[in-house]
Design an enzyme around this catalytic site. Structure first.
Site, PDB file in Angstrom:
ATOM      1  N   ASN A 228       0.718  -1.065   0.206  1.00 53.80           N
ATOM      2  CA  ASN A 228      -0.060   0.080   0.300  1.00 53.80           C
ATOM      3  C   ASN A 228       0.799   0.790   0.440  1.00 53.80           C
ATOM      4  OD1 ASN A 228      -1.020   2.377   1.047  1.00 53.80           O
ATOM      5  ND2 ASN A 228      -3.125   0.825   1.905  1.00 53.80           N
TER       6      ASN A 228
ATOM      7  N   ASP B  29      -0.400   4.465   0.210  1.00 56.13           N
ATOM      8  CA  ASP B  29      -0.725   5.975   0.347  1.00 56.13           C
ATOM      9  C   ASP B  29       0.171   6.835   0.580  1.00 56.13           C
ATOM     10  OD1 ASP B  29      -3.509   4.628  -0.315  1.00 56.13           O
ATOM     11  OD2 ASP B  29      -3.315   4.307   1.569  1.00 56.13           O
ATOM     12  N   HIS B  30       0.896   6.274   2.058  1.00 57.72           N
ATOM     13  CA  HIS B  30       2.005   6.964   3.129  1.00 57.72           C
ATOM     14  C   HIS B  30       3.137   7.487   1.990  1.00 57.72           C
ATOM     15  CE1 HIS B  30      -1.070   6.822   5.726  1.00 57.72           C
ATOM     16  NE2 HIS B  30      -1.258   5.268   5.765  1.00 57.72           N
TER      17      HIS B  30
ATOM     18  N   ARG C 294       4.091  19.005   1.325  1.00 62.92           N
ATOM     19  CA  ARG C 294       5.043  19.400   0.626  1.00 62.92           C
ATOM     20  C   ARG C 294       4.411  20.602  -0.259  1.00 62.92           C
ATOM     21  NH1 ARG C 294      10.154  20.705   1.878  1.00 62.92           N
ATOM     22  NH2 ARG C 294      10.144  20.944   4.672  1.00 62.92           N
TER      23      ARG C 294
ATOM     24  N   HIS D 113      -5.389   3.489  -1.539  1.00 67.52           N
ATOM     25  CA  HIS D 113      -6.615   4.576  -1.148  1.00 67.52           C
ATOM     26  C   HIS D 113      -6.823   5.401  -1.286  1.00 67.52           C
ATOM     27  CE1 HIS D 113      -9.429   4.400   2.668  1.00 67.52           C
ATOM     28  NE2 HIS D 113      -9.899   4.523   2.530  1.00 67.52           N
TER      29      HIS D 113
ATOM     30  N   ARG E  51      -9.497   8.020  -0.606  1.00 62.33           N
ATOM     31  CA  ARG E  51     -10.388   8.982   0.435  1.00 62.33           C
ATOM     32  C   ARG E  51     -11.611   9.827  -0.232  1.00 62.33           C
ATOM     33  NH1 ARG E  51      -8.457   6.445   6.003  1.00 62.33           N
ATOM     34  NH2 ARG E  51     -10.108   7.828   6.555  1.00 62.33           N
TER      35      ARG E  51
ATOM     36  N   ARG F 212      -6.781  12.554   1.623  1.00 60.91           N
ATOM     37  CA  ARG F 212      -5.617  13.642   2.540  1.00 60.91           C
ATOM     38  C   ARG F 212      -4.410  12.597   1.533  1.00 60.91           C
ATOM     39  NH1 ARG F 212      -7.098   9.672   7.594  1.00 60.91           N
ATOM     40  NH2 ARG F 212      -9.525  11.029   7.295  1.00 60.91           N
ATOM     41  N   HIS F 213      -3.946  11.213   0.449  1.00 63.62           N
ATOM     42  CA  HIS F 213      -3.295  10.781   0.164  1.00 63.62           C
ATOM     43  C   HIS F 213      -3.106  10.629  -1.427  1.00 63.62           C
ATOM     44  CE1 HIS F 213      -4.885   7.232   1.681  1.00 63.62           C
ATOM     45  NE2 HIS F 213      -4.304   7.733   2.913  1.00 63.62           N
TER      46      HIS F 213
ATOM     47  N   GLU G  53      -8.808   0.849  -2.869  1.00 66.77           N
ATOM     48  CA  GLU G  53      -9.465   0.731  -1.717  1.00 66.77           C
ATOM     49  C   GLU G  53     -10.236   1.842  -2.204  1.00 66.77           C
ATOM     50  OE1 GLU G  53      -7.950   0.965   2.426  1.00 66.77           O
ATOM     51  OE2 GLU G  53      -6.519  -0.612   1.402  1.00 66.77           O
TER      52      GLU G  53
ATOM     53  N   THR H 220      -6.801   6.289  10.224  1.00 70.34           N
ATOM     54  CA  THR H 220      -6.469   4.987   8.847  1.00 70.34           C
ATOM     55  C   THR H 220      -7.795   4.786   9.569  1.00 70.34           C
ATOM     56  OG1 THR H 220      -5.560   2.819   8.959  1.00 70.34           O
ATOM     57  CG2 THR H 220      -5.660   3.985  11.035  1.00 70.34           C
ATOM     58  N   THR H 221      -8.119   3.548   8.589  1.00 66.76           N
ATOM     59  CA  THR H 221      -9.501   2.409   8.622  1.00 66.76           C
ATOM     60  C   THR H 221      -9.495   1.591   9.914  1.00 66.76           C
ATOM     61  OG1 THR H 221      -8.515   2.410   6.328  1.00 66.76           O
ATOM     62  CG2 THR H 221     -10.972   1.074   7.124  1.00 66.76           C
TER      63      THR H 221
ATOM     64  N   GLU I 215     -10.997  -8.807   2.943  1.00 66.22           N
ATOM     65  CA  GLU I 215      -9.591  -9.053   3.767  1.00 66.22           C
ATOM     66  C   GLU I 215      -9.778  -8.494   5.101  1.00 66.22           C
ATOM     67  OE1 GLU I 215      -7.064  -6.209   1.508  1.00 66.22           O
ATOM     68  OE2 GLU I 215      -6.328  -5.308   3.667  1.00 66.22           O
TER      69      GLU I 215
ATOM     70  N   HIS J  57      -3.932  -4.836   7.277  1.00 67.30           N
ATOM     71  CA  HIS J  57      -3.489  -3.587   8.845  1.00 67.30           C
ATOM     72  C   HIS J  57      -2.865  -3.226  10.037  1.00 67.30           C
ATOM     73  CE1 HIS J  57      -5.426   0.431  10.668  1.00 67.30           C
ATOM     74  NE2 HIS J  57      -5.662   0.446   9.500  1.00 67.30           N
ATOM     75  N   GLY J  58      -1.962  -2.976   9.697  1.00 66.26           N
ATOM     76  CA  GLY J  58      -0.981  -2.545  11.225  1.00 66.26           C
ATOM     77  C   GLY J  58       0.055  -3.259  11.097  1.00 66.26           C
TER      78      GLY J  58
ATOM     79  N   GLY K  79       0.817  -1.486   4.334  1.00 67.42           N
ATOM     80  CA  GLY K  79       1.907   0.016   3.713  1.00 67.42           C
ATOM     81  C   GLY K  79       2.111   1.033   5.004  1.00 67.42           C
ATOM     82  N   HIS K  80       1.961   0.829   6.216  1.00 64.11           N
ATOM     83  CA  HIS K  80       2.677   2.211   6.744  1.00 64.11           C
ATOM     84  C   HIS K  80       3.635   1.696   7.044  1.00 64.11           C
ATOM     85  CE1 HIS K  80       3.422   4.746  10.659  1.00 64.11           C
ATOM     86  NE2 HIS K  80       3.233   4.995   9.580  1.00 64.11           N
TER      87      HIS K  80
HETATM   88  N1  PXP Z   1      -5.749  -3.260   3.878  1.00 66.11           N
HETATM   89  C1  PXP Z   1      -6.463  -2.154   4.083  1.00 66.11           C
HETATM   90  C2  PXP Z   1      -7.795  -2.440   3.509  1.00 66.11           C
HETATM   91  C3  PXP Z   1      -6.204  -0.878   4.909  1.00 66.11           C
HETATM   92  O1  PXP Z   1      -7.807   0.075   5.106  1.00 66.11           O
HETATM   93  C4  PXP Z   1      -5.525  -0.253   5.232  1.00 66.11           C
HETATM   94  C5  PXP Z   1      -5.130   0.601   5.540  1.00 66.11           C
HETATM   95  O2  PXP Z   1      -5.071   1.794   4.439  1.00 66.11           O
HETATM   96  C6  PXP Z   1      -4.228  -1.700   4.244  1.00 66.11           C
HETATM   97  C7  PXP Z   1      -4.651  -3.007   4.247  1.00 66.11           C
HETATM   98  C8  PXP Z   1      -2.873  -1.024   4.792  1.00 66.11           C
HETATM   99  O3  PXP Z   1      -3.233  -0.732   6.340  1.00 66.11           O
HETATM  100  P1  PXP Z   1      -1.755  -0.208   6.844  1.00 66.11           P
HETATM  101  O4  PXP Z   1      -0.919   0.764   6.562  1.00 66.11           O
HETATM  102  O5  PXP Z   1      -1.605  -0.268   8.887  1.00 66.11           O
HETATM  103  O6  PXP Z   1      -0.430  -1.253   6.927  1.00 66.11           O
END
Ligand code: PXP
Length: 248
Positions: free
Chosen positions: A9, A11-12, A20, A45, A47, A51-52, A72, A102-103, A153, A196-197, A218-219
């Protein structure tokens, strides 16, 4: 066991760009680097508050990469229009609240089944594999099969928080729920993803669940890339996933 797919992911990377207001770092470049480093898919994602990831990023990423894009989004009419125009490989429906960082939770599928059935049909007809981001809750898994999703998921956030905070009993209990949900979903004919996480500390037991076909991370990966580069960060995650899989 089949090889576990790794979706990255990005996004970040866009979060950092937007801090910036310029064009760098470019999420398309990150997606291409992730692909070159062995990612099996890219997740982004869009959103509601942008935001990203922004609208133009989605099309640009989908055009540039040679691996599947997992789009997403919240289950809104605006997002359905954008997804149908982008034609990604997959769409993952997530709950979205403006004020959250976050979600935070899983999608309420059981209580919104009629609307989601109507929402999913045109996306599936357009060729997208529709995935629902759900808590490891038997009601939500059951409803996911009924509304026509191809994939669930499983939300690993509560498990990962417990691991990160050293709450071992809570982590074990959350893991049991995820293991049971993965088995239930597979029995219902759903493909099972998880995310997630996840981090190097939490990935192993999730990667070892035989029904799980894909992880989306992702993060942690983007953070780790600051220190190891994206290629090194992905290589280490891949290594841990493969070890967990082989052990299973
Ligand atoms: N899967 C889904 C459905 C998510 O919403 C997210 C966060 O955007 C992730 C995976 C990835 O989560 P993380 O950034 O915490 O790894």
């Amino acid at each position: 066991m089949d090889r576990l797919r790794l979706g990255i992911n990005i996004d970040h990377v866009a979060t950092l760009r937007n801090a910036r207001g310029g064009a760098t770092p470019d999420p398309v470049r990150a997606a291409l680097m992730a692909e070159a480093a062995g990612a099996d898919g890219i997740t982004a994602h869009l959103r509601e508050d942008r935001r990203h990831i922004r609208d133009a990023d989605m099309g640009a990423i989908n055009e540039a990469i040679g691996i599947p894009l997992n789009f997403e989004m919240a289950a809104t009419e605006e997002m359905a229009r954008i997804a149908l125009a982008t034609r990604p490989h997959a769409v993952c429906l997530v709950p979205e609240k403006r004020e959250e960082r976050t979600t935070e939770g899983g999608l309420e599928v059981a209580g919104d089944a009629n609307r989601l059935t109507r929402y999913i049909a045109p996306l599936a007809d357009a060729g997208a594999r529709v995935s629902l981001f759900v808590a490891a809750d038997p009601r939500q898994i059951d409803a996911s099969a009924r509304v026509g999703a191809a994939v669930v998921e499983l939300h690993t956030g509560a498990y990962c928080h417990a691991v990160d905070e050293g709450r071992h009993e809570d982590a074990a209990a959350e893991l049991e729920r995820i293991i049971a949900a993965a088995a239930q979903a597979a029995d219902l004919g759903l493909e099972v993803h998880a995310g997630h996480g996840l981090s190097y500390d939490s990935v192993t037991p999730i990667a070892a669940i035989p029904q799980v076909a894909e992880l989306n991370i992702g993060h942690f990966m983007i953070g780790e890339a600051v220190f190891r580069g994206l290629e090194g960060a992905i290589a280490e995650m891949r290594r841990l996933m493969d070890i967990a899989r082989d052990a299973g």
